[in-house]
Enzyme design. Structure first.
Site, PDB file in Angstrom:
ATOM      1  CD  GLU A 367      34.452  53.812  44.843  1.00 23.45           C
ATOM      2  OE1 GLU A 367      34.921  54.714  45.571  1.00 23.45           O
ATOM      3  OE2 GLU A 367      33.697  54.055  43.883  1.00 23.45           O
ATOM      4  CD  GLU A 396      31.589  31.807  33.802  1.00 28.63           C
ATOM      5  OE1 GLU A 396      31.109  30.693  34.049  1.00 28.63           O
ATOM      6  OE2 GLU A 396      31.177  32.850  34.319  1.00 28.63           O
TER       7      GLU A 396
END
Length: 578
Positions: A367, A396
């Site tokens: 964004e 992860e």
């Protein structure tokens, strides 16, 4: 066996609703209290209050806490103990009620009756066999009769009656006006027990006023009744108002041997049934002791509740996210300043995370491009782009240095991990430090394993759905990333007042927004704004400079370049403009 008050390496904590006091290594510290473990968000508030004072006293082997509400909410007391075990790195943590600690301190671990008189009131009797009886302690709205909040409220009510003419004149009205302003403003001011209790000293000091004397006399009667209902015999009075002799009428008072902090080292066999004790290693895995992995008390029937109630509960829980972010504002601001310095010198802002934190980082970075016209922000998620929409098994659990091959000492890396223990994020932070980059860690548990130049702790506590950190923890992370990137971009000159003047015009909606920005920032009409935007190739910042400096788009672009892209500086440096 009764503990001796000389034990080394013990952090004693007396956590009440008004203050949190602690002692360790022969020193004491104090800070704000917490609303009680049984209150909404009580465990989180207690943890934050304890950590504030514990930081001043240094590491310890053992923590002993007396917390308001522990007897009424044993699940919350256990959750507090588990979180402290993880965050303080102590080997042992014990949690009981603040009243139990006060009892042990006042009576040196022996049976008897203790009356605690501070903001609230509670009487506690413990017999030789450990049988416990309590009286009052119901809180300022339903009980705590004769305590500081009760006395303060009674004084204020009497002052309001005098103000209205509903009651006799009293000096308390003038005193309250001097302290709190016009009576019309009082209802909005007195919304918690501590604020009510702040007026109690004024009532107690007004011994020449008949109304004040009547309030103090009624308080003494209430305290005597509370003590008698708990048990027979002499009473040790402790707490903030223990030294007020006018409140001792009707009591057979004996001197207290010590306070609640002394009681942490005087817990005896009679207190054991009322103490929750935890040891390091009792939790089978380090993750199991984290606040974000714990279950919220009182939700064992969650799956049986109406969906409307569940929705309301989830929405209400999001309030903890904003409270946690508010508490971390100084940490966020420090990180924003440090990141800004890196970007001003040619660096980039890199987010690193896995799962929800990784997706939030990628989202914020994505964004920033259209919003601020920049490529300086990048998001990296464990498992790569596929992990944005599909879980990648084990991603992860291992760090991949190839994901950060272009990282340099000029950059800033923000690692996001709710647990503070995610291997991918810990590896990214370690790697970033090794190349000289600035490191920031955003975590949702205290005592994190993450090592970074700057830490942002968002202590959101247990989720409504235990362990689902995409909920409140994720909300808090999103708010922080919004604040971090936006404040950095504003500092870099990518805003002019409230307008995002580097916005990229990529579609009709954004073009319409850009026209509004130029119109409002330059104070011109629609047609002039649209024409200036077209002449500037759709760049709002250039169009605004052109209009305000009364130059063409080419000259506006030159002035912006000279000003390092800062619109206000470009105007200030132009002759007769700004």
């Amino acid at each position: 066996m009764t503990q001796q008050p000389s034990a080394p390496g013990v952090l004693a904590v007396d956590l009440g609703k008004t203050s949190c006091r602690a002692a360790a290594h022969g020193r004491r510290a104090a800070g704000p209290g917490a609303p009680g473990l049984a209150a909404p968000g009580g465990v989180l508030a207690a943890q934050a209050a304890i950590r504030t004072v514990a930081r001043e006293l240094g590491p310890v082997d053992e923590v002993v806490v007396g917390a308001a509400g522990a007897l009424a909410a044993p699940d919350a007391a256990r959750a507090l103990g588990a979180s402290l075990l993880a965050s303080t790195r102590a080997r042992r943590v014990s949690v009981t009620s603040d009243v139990v600690l006060a009892h042990a301190g006042a009576l040196e671990g022996k049976p008897g009756v203790v009356l605690v008189v501070g903001t609230g009131v509670a009487a506690l009797a413990i017999e030789a066999d450990g049988t416990l009886r309590t009286a009052d302690g119901w809180g300022p709205w339903l009980g705590d009769e004769g305590g500081g909040a009760w006395i303060g409220a009674a004084g204020l009510r009497a002052a309001l009656r005098a103000s209205d003419g509903r009651g006799p004149p009293t000096a308390l009205l003038d005193v309250a006006r001097a302290r709190f302003g016009a009576p019309q403003s009082w209802p909005a001011q007195f919304t918690d027990a501590a604020t009510l209790a702040s007026f109690a000293p004024e009532v107690l000091a007004a011994s020449s006023d008949a109304t004040a004397r009547a309030i103090v006399s009624a308080a003494a009667e209430a305290l005597a009744a509370t003590a008698r209902s708990a048990g027979d015999g002499p009473v040790a009075v402790v707490g903030g108002l223990a030294g007020v002799e006018a409140l001792h009428a009707g009591l057979d008072v004996i001197a207290a041997a010590g306070d609640a902090l002394d009681g942490a080292l005087r817990l005896g066999d009679i207190h054991e049934p009322h103490v929750i004790r935890l040891r390091a290693g009792a939790v089978p895995h380090a993750l199991d002791g984290l606040g974000t992995e714990a279950a919220r008390p009182g939700l064992r029937d969650l799956d049986t509740r109406p969906i409307g109630e569940v929705v309301a509960l989830l929405i209400h829980a999001e309030g903890a996210a904003h409270a946690a972010v508010e508490a971390a504002v100084p940490q966020i601001a420090a990180a924003a300043e440090a990141v800004t310095a890196r970007l001003q010198n040619g660096g980039r802002l890199i987010y690193a995370g896995s799962g929800t934190p990784g997706r939030l980082g990628v989202l914020d970075a994505a964004e920033c491009g259209p919003t601020f016209g920049t490529e300086l922000v990048r998001g990296v998620i464990a498992g790569g782009s596929t992990a944005l929409t599909h879980p990648i098994e084990g991603a992860e659990d291992r760090f991949n240095p190839a994901d950060f091959a272009d990282l340099t000492a000029a950059d800033a890396l923000v690692g996001i991990t709710a647990s503070g223990r995610t291997p991918y994020v810990l590896g990214a932070l370690d790697y970033a430090r090794s190349v000289g980059a600035l490191t920031v860690a955003v975590v949702n548990n205290p005592g994190s394993e993450a090592a970074a130049d700057l830490m942002i702790e968002l202590l959101t506590g247990p989720e409504v759905l235990a362990g689902s950190t995409r909920l409140t923890a994720g909300t808090a992370q999103k708010v922080v990333l919004n604040a971090l990137s936006t404040s950095v971009m504003i500092a870099l000159g990518k805003a002019f007042g409230p307008w995002m003047v580097d916005v990229r015009v990529t579609n009709e909606k954004v073009r319409r927004r850009a026209v509004r920005i130029v119109r409002d920032a330059a104070g011109v009409d629609e047609g002039v704004a649209a024409a200036a935007l077209d002449a500037a190739g759709g760049h709002a910042k250039t169009a605004i400079v052109a209009l305000l400096a009364n130059v063409d788009a080419t000259e506006a672009a030159i002035r912006l370049h000279r000003a390092g892209g800062r619109l206000r500086d470009a105007l200030r440096n132009s002759s007769g403009a700004g």
